[in-house]
Design a protein around this motif. Structure first.
Motif, PDB file in Angstrom:
ATOM      1  N   ASN A   1       0.848  -1.179   0.000  1.00 31.12           N
ATOM      2  CA  ASN A   1       0.000   0.000   0.000  1.00 31.12           C
ATOM      3  C   ASN A   1       0.890   1.237   0.000  1.00 31.12           C
TER       4      ASN A   1
ATOM      5  N   LYS B   1       1.153   5.696   0.044  1.00 28.43           N
ATOM      6  CA  LYS B   1       0.424   6.843   0.579  1.00 28.43           C
ATOM      7  C   LYS B   1       1.237   8.118   0.379  1.00 28.43           C
ATOM      8  N   ASN B   2       0.540   9.197   0.087  1.00 28.78           N
ATOM      9  CA  ASN B   2       1.105  10.536   0.078  1.00 28.78           C
ATOM     10  C   ASN B   2       0.032  11.475   0.611  1.00 28.78           C
TER      11      ASN B   2
ATOM     12  N   GLU C   1      -4.224   7.537  -0.965  1.00 26.19           N
ATOM     13  CA  GLU C   1      -3.908   6.182  -0.522  1.00 26.19           C
ATOM     14  C   GLU C   1      -4.162   5.217  -1.672  1.00 26.19           C
TER      15      GLU C   1
ATOM     16  N   GLN D   1      -4.029   1.074  -2.773  1.00 26.12           N
ATOM     17  CA  GLN D   1      -3.939  -0.320  -2.354  1.00 26.12           C
ATOM     18  C   GLN D   1      -3.683  -1.182  -3.583  1.00 26.12           C
TER      19      GLN D   1
END
Length: 225
Positions: free
Chosen positions: A128, A130-131, A135, A137
């Protein structure tokens, strides 16, 4: 063996493409109307759809919309050379690629193989990413921005994934093409700009933060927040 749904109302084209795909060891299901294409998609659960835009009963664009309500299955649009508006509309609605008729079977096979390689790369990666508000997946190909799920085509998903994996690093158009489509895949660099535009548009619908910046003469950069 990959299962292909070929939705094409021209029997000459359908017979020719079916024969060539079967020669390449694909399992082919045919549909000759938009309604039949939807029914066979739901019943057969193919691995990829070749979808003619000009289909009777329900046109290809509406078939695409219907399928994208429930599935991210790869879809390649079969278009006429002058159907520019429909190509753009199709890509915006989540088509993964398009090919203009008449086409060489070798080009169609190359585009199909490129999509299957991208799908394989997605399936291999379970991480996964993220920033800040974004998000991603990898296991179920879902993307959320501010907890709102957004619908991306496989190409858009792979492009966002590439940026998230390389935050604060400038990616050239050539590098993006090599990583998304493959080094042996010929594609105009302007296509990268088009997909970046689609991706930016979908991100901006859910946040005012600018994540992807154009680095003039160099490429694109995702800024970590």
């Amino acid at each position: 063996m990959h299962k292909i749904l070929l939705a094409e109302d021209d029997t000459g084209i359908s017979d020719f493409v079916s024969l060539e795909l079967k020669h390449e060891k694909y399992f082919v299901i045919t549909a000759f109307t938009g309604k039949e294409a939807i029914e066979k998609f739901e019943k057969e659960q193919p691995d990829l759809i070749l979808l003619d835009i000009m289909m009777p009963e329900i046109n290809g664009i509406d078939v695409l919309k219907k399928i994208r309500e429930t599935s991210n299955i790869p879809i390649i649009l079969l278009t006429a050379k002058n159907e520019i508006h429909d190509k753009v509309t199709g890509l915006n609605l989540g088509a993964d690629d398009y090919i203009s008729k008449p086409f060489e079977i070798e080009e169609l096979l190359a585009r199909m193989n490129a999509i299957f390689r991208r799908t394989l790369n997605i399936n291999k990666s379970q991480q996964n990413l993220k920033n800040n508000e974004i998000e991603l997946q990898s296991d179920n190909m879902k993307v959320r921005i501010n907890n709102n799920e957004i619908n991306l085509s496989k190409t858009e998903f792979m492009m966002l994934k590439l940026f998230l994996e390389n935050q604060d690093k400038v990616l050239s158009r050539t590098e993006i093409i090599n990583r998304i489509w493959g080094k042996d895949y010929f594609i105009d660099e302007n296509t990268v700009d088009v997909y970046i535009g689609y991706l930016r548009s979908k991100i901006s619908q859910n946040t005012n933060t600018e994540y992807i910046k154009t680095m003039r003469g160099s490429g694109y950069l995702m800024i970590s927040k």
